[in-house]
Design a protein around this motif. Structure first.
Motif, PDB file in Angstrom:
ATOM      1  N   UNK A  66       0.798  -1.086  -0.164  1.00  0.00           N
ATOM      2  CA  UNK A  66       0.051  -0.019  -0.003  1.00  0.00           C
ATOM      3  C   UNK A  66       0.928   1.396   0.071  1.00  0.00           C
ATOM      4  N   UNK A  67       2.316   1.192  -0.138  1.00  0.00           N
ATOM      5  CA  UNK A  67       2.865   2.242  -0.298  1.00  0.00           C
ATOM      6  C   UNK A  67       3.619   2.394  -1.466  1.00  0.00           C
ATOM      7  N   UNK A  68       4.714   3.311  -1.822  1.00  0.00           N
ATOM      8  CA  UNK A  68       5.231   3.601  -2.889  1.00  0.00           C
ATOM      9  C   UNK A  68       5.622   2.193  -3.885  1.00  0.00           C
ATOM     10  N   UNK A  69       5.392   2.407  -5.167  1.00  0.00           N
ATOM     11  CA  UNK A  69       5.756   1.469  -5.999  1.00  0.00           C
ATOM     12  C   UNK A  69       7.056   1.798  -6.902  1.00  0.00           C
ATOM     13  N   UNK A  70       7.444   3.011  -6.639  1.00  0.00           N
ATOM     14  CA  UNK A  70       8.722   3.554  -6.966  1.00  0.00           C
ATOM     15  C   UNK A  70       9.973   2.584  -6.565  1.00  0.00           C
ATOM     16  N   UNK A  71      11.072   2.463  -7.603  1.00  0.00           N
ATOM     17  CA  UNK A  71      12.167   1.952  -6.932  1.00  0.00           C
ATOM     18  C   UNK A  71      12.735   2.530  -5.782  1.00  0.00           C
ATOM     19  N   UNK A  72      13.041   1.482  -4.770  1.00  0.00           N
ATOM     20  CA  UNK A  72      13.778   2.273  -3.631  1.00  0.00           C
ATOM     21  C   UNK A  72      15.268   2.647  -4.046  1.00  0.00           C
ATOM     22  N   UNK A  73      15.760   2.223  -4.932  1.00  0.00           N
ATOM     23  CA  UNK A  73      17.261   2.845  -5.158  1.00  0.00           C
ATOM     24  C   UNK A  73      17.606   4.137  -5.572  1.00  0.00           C
ATOM     25  N   UNK A  74      16.298   4.676  -5.842  1.00  0.00           N
ATOM     26  CA  UNK A  74      16.189   6.129  -6.272  1.00  0.00           C
ATOM     27  C   UNK A  74      15.374   6.996  -5.378  1.00  0.00           C
ATOM     28  N   UNK A  75      15.101   6.479  -3.993  1.00  0.00           N
ATOM     29  CA  UNK A  75      14.397   7.102  -3.028  1.00  0.00           C
ATOM     30  C   UNK A  75      15.527   8.272  -2.485  1.00  0.00           C
ATOM     31  N   UNK A  76      14.979   9.444  -2.132  1.00  0.00           N
ATOM     32  CA  UNK A  76      15.536  10.712  -1.963  1.00  0.00           C
ATOM     33  C   UNK A  76      16.448  10.119  -0.521  1.00  0.00           C
ATOM     34  N   UNK A  77      17.790  10.515  -0.665  1.00  0.00           N
ATOM     35  CA  UNK A  77      18.527  10.260   0.350  1.00  0.00           C
ATOM     36  C   UNK A  77      18.502  11.333   1.637  1.00  0.00           C
ATOM     37  N   UNK A  78      19.079  11.112   2.747  1.00  0.00           N
ATOM     38  CA  UNK A  78      19.017  12.322   3.618  1.00  0.00           C
ATOM     39  C   UNK A  78      19.961  13.422   3.301  1.00  0.00           C
ATOM     40  N   UNK A  79      19.170  14.674   3.431  1.00  0.00           N
ATOM     41  CA  UNK A  79      19.950  15.801   2.935  1.00  0.00           C
ATOM     42  C   UNK A  79      21.232  15.955   3.845  1.00  0.00           C
ATOM     43  N   UNK A  80      22.231  16.332   3.099  1.00  0.00           N
ATOM     44  CA  UNK A  80      23.415  16.505   3.926  1.00  0.00           C
ATOM     45  C   UNK A  80      24.389  17.481   3.197  1.00  0.00           C
ATOM     46  N   UNK A  81      25.435  18.054   3.518  1.00  0.00           N
ATOM     47  CA  UNK A  81      26.389  18.688   2.533  1.00  0.00           C
ATOM     48  C   UNK A  81      26.851  18.095   1.622  1.00  0.00           C
ATOM     49  N   UNK A  82      27.093  16.707   1.381  1.00  0.00           N
ATOM     50  CA  UNK A  82      27.549  16.163   0.362  1.00  0.00           C
ATOM     51  C   UNK A  82      26.637  15.619  -0.607  1.00  0.00           C
ATOM     52  N   UNK A  83      25.282  15.994  -0.503  1.00  0.00           N
ATOM     53  CA  UNK A  83      24.379  15.454  -1.523  1.00  0.00           C
ATOM     54  C   UNK A  83      24.328  16.737  -2.337  1.00  0.00           C
ATOM     55  N   UNK A  84      24.397  16.380  -3.821  1.00  0.00           N
ATOM     56  CA  UNK A  84      24.172  17.492  -4.677  1.00  0.00           C
ATOM     57  C   UNK A  84      22.903  17.244  -5.573  1.00  0.00           C
ATOM     58  N   UNK A  85      21.971  18.161  -5.264  1.00  0.00           N
ATOM     59  CA  UNK A  85      20.682  18.073  -5.941  1.00  0.00           C
ATOM     60  C   UNK A  85      20.466  19.286  -6.743  1.00  0.00           C
ATOM     61  N   UNK A  86      21.572  19.928  -7.131  1.00  0.00           N
ATOM     62  CA  UNK A  86      21.451  21.119  -7.947  1.00  0.00           C
ATOM     63  C   UNK A  86      20.842  20.422  -9.512  1.00  0.00           C
ATOM     64  N   UNK A  87      19.828  20.905  -9.931  1.00  0.00           N
ATOM     65  CA  UNK A  87      19.407  20.586 -11.054  1.00  0.00           C
ATOM     66  C   UNK A  87      18.692  19.236 -11.047  1.00  0.00           C
ATOM     67  N   UNK A  88      18.685  18.626 -10.112  1.00  0.00           N
ATOM     68  CA  UNK A  88      18.202  17.113  -9.979  1.00  0.00           C
ATOM     69  C   UNK A  88      16.511  17.137  -9.873  1.00  0.00           C
TER      70      UNK A  88
END
Length: 525
Positions: free
Chosen positions: A240-262
């Motif tokens: 009953x929860x998401x059917x989208x792939x777990x390997x593209x689940x948003x990681x925890x926000x951190x200084x090393x995570x670059x989401x620019x333009x993603x």
């Protein structure tokens, strides 16, 4: 392929066509397809379901009896959720009556009978059925669990916990018993005891998603937010929860995570209230440089478009291309170690200026305190779990009659669905503009022109709270985790006041306290 394999394949295809016909609401066609097939459990069950949908209960009973083994569950249990989805729970009682004529000694039918009675709110009758079953089959774990559920539905928590304690002593290896015990304790606010039971139970099944999900709810209710959000991700192992792939689940926000333009696809997972509550994280997500694409419900689409940082709002259709996805309920986990752990401050939602202006003109002549009322949540009778919660969080409008005695107030109904038909039960004039509110955006514009919202725990408290409006929330005894424990305020909505039941399903003391708060609000106007 051998002849037997070919026959088996043909039979399987026929069963699939019959299932499609049943789902399409054509049980006669399904029966025509199933008729020539050789007998099997699957064929008998499909025939039983088709006969049930045709209201041919005697024939359905014959097929379900043929599909049932003398051990394990009775085939009729396969129809319980199906009947609920069709809003035909009561019809199952007629079917069970026919089944019991064929197998009067089968205690599994007593369990099914009690379950349906419980779902229908006929708790005393359900109690009789479960205890009758236990007289014939003492110490049956499944029946005892059903009895416990029925007791908790009546607020008889001590009796329920006594049974669970006995079950835990007899079956210390059964994680489900520990999980259910802890869930009851958590629901009634005995948080430390619940935590202790989870601590003892999780080592029995550390990889069991349902157990870990329930544990997360206990952690969140006790205020252990960062740990609770991480634990809450176990819900993805529960249907009953998401059917989208777990390997593209948003990681925890951190200084090393670059989401620019993603492109981050944010998806609706549960109710409207959850989405409204977690929209507060969208501005922070946009500040990471992410392109925020919301995929949610049509009723919230226009509200979502005005949230700071939203690039695209979609409702319906297919999943678009994305780099990461994140269900709304995972956003707190993603931001839990950042300065945005609680999201944007209130208000983070805004009403449509044009619509709000129209309502201001309509309400301009009203110089009283303008108070919006909501007395019931969405019943969703097709969803058993949601219906059982709604019975506890909702009240009849007549229960709010004492509020009508407060002078200097104009009451506005904000109620939707069948409960809105109760408007005439209120002893004071109750203005009802809700037929003109076709979605949440329309409702938000109306709410923005009111002074105070008084509501049970439903999406309205999230909408009003996110708009920055004062809210008095009338809360049930065994409250949702998000309102924490023994709190009259909320960290999520600073202008909310929580008035909680002191006795299970008893609203009179709540209404008395709300009336006093309403009188104070009139004096302060």
């Amino acid at each position: 392929m051998t002849a037997s394999q070919s026959t088996s394949t043909t039979d399987g295809e026929a069963l699939t066509r019959a299932e499609n016909a049943i789902q399409a609401g054509n049980p006669k066609q399904a029966l025509d397809i199933l008729g020539p097939l050789p007998p099997s459990d699957a064929v008998h069950l499909a025939k039983g379901r088709a006969f049930f949908r045709s209201a041919q209960y005697a024939q359905a009973a014959i097929e379900l009896e043929a599909a049932s083994k003398p051990f394990g569950g009775h085939a009729i249990t396969a129809l319980i959720e199906e009947a609920a989805s069709l809003r035909r729970r009561a019809d199952l009682l007629l079917l069970i009556k026919e089944c019991r004529r064929l197998s009067p000694q089968d205690t599994r039918l007593l369990d099914a009978y009690g379950t349906i009675l419980m779902h229908l709110g006929r708790f005393d009758e359900a109690d009789v059925a479960f205890r009758d079953s236990l007289r014939r089959r003492p110490n049956e774990k499944g029946t005892l669990n059903l009895l416990v559920m029925n007791l908790t539905e009546q607020g008889r928590f001590d009796e329920a916990l006594s049974i669970m304690a006995d079950l835990r002593r007899k079956h210390p290896e059964d994680w489900k018993i520990g999980c259910n015990t802890a869930a009851i304790l958590n629901n009634i606010g005995r948080l430390q005891e619940a935590a202790n039971v989870y601590r003892e139970t999780i080592p029995l099944a550390p990889q069991e998603p349902a157990l870990r999900l329930n544990h997360s709810i206990a952690m969140l209710k006790s205020g252990r937010m960062a740990q609770g959000w991480t634990e809450h991700e176990w819900r993805f192992g529960v249907p009953g929860h998401t059917n989208l792939p777990k390997d593209t689940l948003l990681p925890n926000i951190s200084p090393t995570l670059n989401l620019q333009g993603k492109r981050v696809l944010v998806t609706q997972e549960e109710g409207l209230g959850d989405t409204l509550m977690y929209l507060r994280y969208i501005p922070a997500l946009a500040r990471t440089g992410a392109v925020v694409h919301i995929w949610g419900s049509s009723t919230l689409a226009d509200l979502c478009r005005r949230v700071e940082g939203v690039a695209v709002v979609q409702h319906g259709g297919e999943a678009p291309a994305f780099d990461y996805h994140c269900p709304f309920i995972s956003l707190p986990r993603a931001f839990s170690a950042t300065p945005d752990a609680m999201g944007a401050p209130v208000p983070y939602l805004t009403a449509d200026p044009g619509k709000a202006s129209q309502w201001k003109k309509s309400l301009k002549a009203d110089r009283n305190l303008r108070v919006g009322l909501v007395w019931a949540g969405g019943a969703r009778p097709e969803n058993t779990g949601a219906q059982m919660v709604d019975r506890q969080r909702s009240m009849p409008l007549a229960a709010l009659a004492p509020l009508a005695d407060v002078e200097g107030v104009t009451f506005y109904s904000l109620q939707k669905d069948d409960a809105a038909l109760q408007c005439l039960d209120f002893p004071a004039p109750l203005v009802d503009f809700m037929p003109q509110c076709l979605d949440m955006d329309d409702t938000a514009a109306l709410v923005s022109c009111l002074d105070l919202i008084i509501s049970v725990d439903t999406s309205m408290v999230h909408l009003a709270g996110a708009l920055g409006k004062p809210v008095i929330m009338m809360d049930r005894f065994n409250n949702c985790w998000r309102w924490l424990h023994e709190r009259e305020d909320s960290p999520w909505y600073p202008q909310m006041r929580i008035v909680r039941q002191t006795r299970f399903r008893e609203w009179s003391d709540v209404v008395t306290r709300v009336k006093a708060l309403l009188e104070d609000a009139v004096q302060a106007q």
